[in-house]
Design a protein around this motif. Structure first.
Motif, PDB file in Angstrom:
ATOM      1  N   ASN A   1       4.665  19.182  18.128  1.00 57.21           N
ATOM      2  CA  ASN A   1       5.313  18.394  18.854  1.00 57.21           C
ATOM      3  C   ASN A   1       4.279  17.900  20.198  1.00 57.21           C
TER       4      ASN A   1
ATOM      5  N   ASN B   1       5.509  13.443  27.595  1.00 59.35           N
ATOM      6  CA  ASN B   1       6.154  14.356  26.538  1.00 59.35           C
ATOM      7  C   ASN B   1       6.560  15.852  27.383  1.00 59.35           C
TER       8      ASN B   1
ATOM      9  N   ILE C   1       4.656  25.374  18.978  1.00 57.91           N
ATOM     10  CA  ILE C   1       5.503  24.279  19.311  1.00 57.91           C
ATOM     11  C   ILE C   1       4.867  23.228  19.609  1.00 57.91           C
ATOM     12  N   TRP C   2       3.819  23.202  20.750  1.00 55.55           N
ATOM     13  CA  TRP C   2       2.781  22.178  21.114  1.00 55.55           C
ATOM     14  C   TRP C   2       2.324  21.720  20.098  1.00 55.55           C
TER      15      TRP C   2
ATOM     16  N   TYR D   1       8.731  19.088  28.633  1.00 56.48           N
ATOM     17  CA  TYR D   1       9.751  20.005  27.891  1.00 56.48           C
ATOM     18  C   TYR D   1      10.530  20.821  28.948  1.00 56.48           C
TER      19      TYR D   1
ATOM     20  N   HIS E   1      11.634  10.534  25.621  1.00 57.78           N
ATOM     21  CA  HIS E   1      12.397  11.906  25.074  1.00 57.78           C
ATOM     22  C   HIS E   1      12.198  13.027  25.874  1.00 57.78           C
ATOM     23  N   PHE E   2      12.886  14.074  25.715  1.00 55.24           N
ATOM     24  CA  PHE E   2      12.710  15.298  26.460  1.00 55.24           C
ATOM     25  C   PHE E   2      13.052  16.582  25.592  1.00 55.24           C
ATOM     26  N   THR E   3      12.034  17.295  25.221  1.00 60.61           N
ATOM     27  CA  THR E   3      12.174  18.316  24.393  1.00 60.61           C
ATOM     28  C   THR E   3      12.700  19.554  25.097  1.00 60.61           C
ATOM     29  N   VAL E   4      13.853  20.135  24.505  1.00 61.79           N
ATOM     30  CA  VAL E   4      14.341  21.400  24.994  1.00 61.79           C
ATOM     31  C   VAL E   4      14.164  22.499  24.089  1.00 61.79           C
ATOM     32  N   CYS E   5      13.341  23.534  24.619  1.00 59.79           N
ATOM     33  CA  CYS E   5      13.245  24.732  23.605  1.00 59.79           C
ATOM     34  C   CYS E   5      13.838  25.923  24.249  1.00 59.79           C
TER      35      CYS E   5
END
Length: 262
Positions: free
Chosen positions: A243, A250, A239-240, A252, A222-226
């Protein structure tokens, strides 16, 4: 003598009429006749200079305007016309000097103020373009003037410390980063030596990367986009916490700019 003065004024008035009708060449001829009669009238020289500007004869305009200033140093339009001609010749510094002098004499002239502002903007634009055009090899970056060895970490410093790199310096570790995050959360600062090292190493990493980076996300990863956190450090920590911290497994991506102060 009075008759000569009236004749000169007659030529000037005819020239002014031709000027308004945009017959600039003919106006120059009549202003010249007025000047031949009265060589000590600054108005005649300034008016002829203006006609030369309209004819794009900027060198002649500068000469006439300079003569007007010589005849009457207090005549604002002499400086105005010379500034106008120099502006058109691209001699913005000379033009700015004359516009400023004219503005001191005729401070309420709106056209003059407008021209002064236009000249100031032109100079700023040129300086900006010159800065952009400076070869990178001739630019001394602030980062190149920083000597980390001149920033000893005092024994009295009780905050997070980087690990010894074995060569008299320090290296960034995960343990240090986590301790640093906790230090910031407690509203305390890290030593300036470590802050500068983080900035210098980040700069080096970013300079070596292309401006556009493709990221492949393997199946099952996965790749988390904020969105932009707008400098809100505690929001970032939250956030951290929800997640997990950034890591190779992990990653971002933050849209916008974080604006965080370290």
């Amino acid at each position: 003598m009075a008759g000569d003065s009236q004749t000169a004024e007659g030529f000037k008035n005819q020239a002014n009429k031709l000027f308004k009708e945009k017959h600039y060449g003919a106006a120059v001829s009549l202003y010249s006749k007025a000047i031949n009669i009265d060589t000590q009238n600054a108005v005649y020289y300034a008016n002829r200079a203006f006609a030369h500007v309209k004819l794009e004869e900027y060198g002649s305009a500068v000469a006439d305007a300079s003569k007007a200033i010589e005849v009457d140093p207090s005549y604002a339009k002499g400086y105005y016309r010379r500034g106008d001609a120099n502006f058109m010749l691209g001699k913005f510094k000379e033009a700015l000097k004359d516009f400023r002098t004219a503005a001191k004499i005729a401070s309420n002239d709106p056209d003059l103020r407008k021209k002064l502002t236009e000249c100031e903007k032109a100079i700023k634009r040129i300086k900006f373009e010159e800065a952009l055009g400076t070869p990178d090899s001739e630019i001394t970056h602030v980062s190149e003037t920083i000597d980390l060895s001149m920033m000893p970490v005092e024994e009295s410093y009780t905050g997070p410390r980087m690990a010894d790199d074995g060569a008299g310096g320090y290296k960034i570790t995960e343990e240090f980063v986590l301790a640093m995050l906790a230090e910031f959360k407690a509203q305390r600062l890290i030593h300036r030596r470590f802050a500068f090292q983080i900035l210098l190493e980040a700069r080096q990493i970013l300079r070596e990367l292309p401006s556009l980076v493709n990221v492949d996300i393997p199946d099952g990863k996965h790749f988390t986009v904020c969105g932009d956190v707008h400098g809100q450090y505690y929001d970032l920590l939250n956030i951290w916490e929800l997640n997990s911290n950034p890591s190779p497994d992990n990653p971002y991506l933050f849209n916008g700019m974080c604006h965080l102060t370290c």
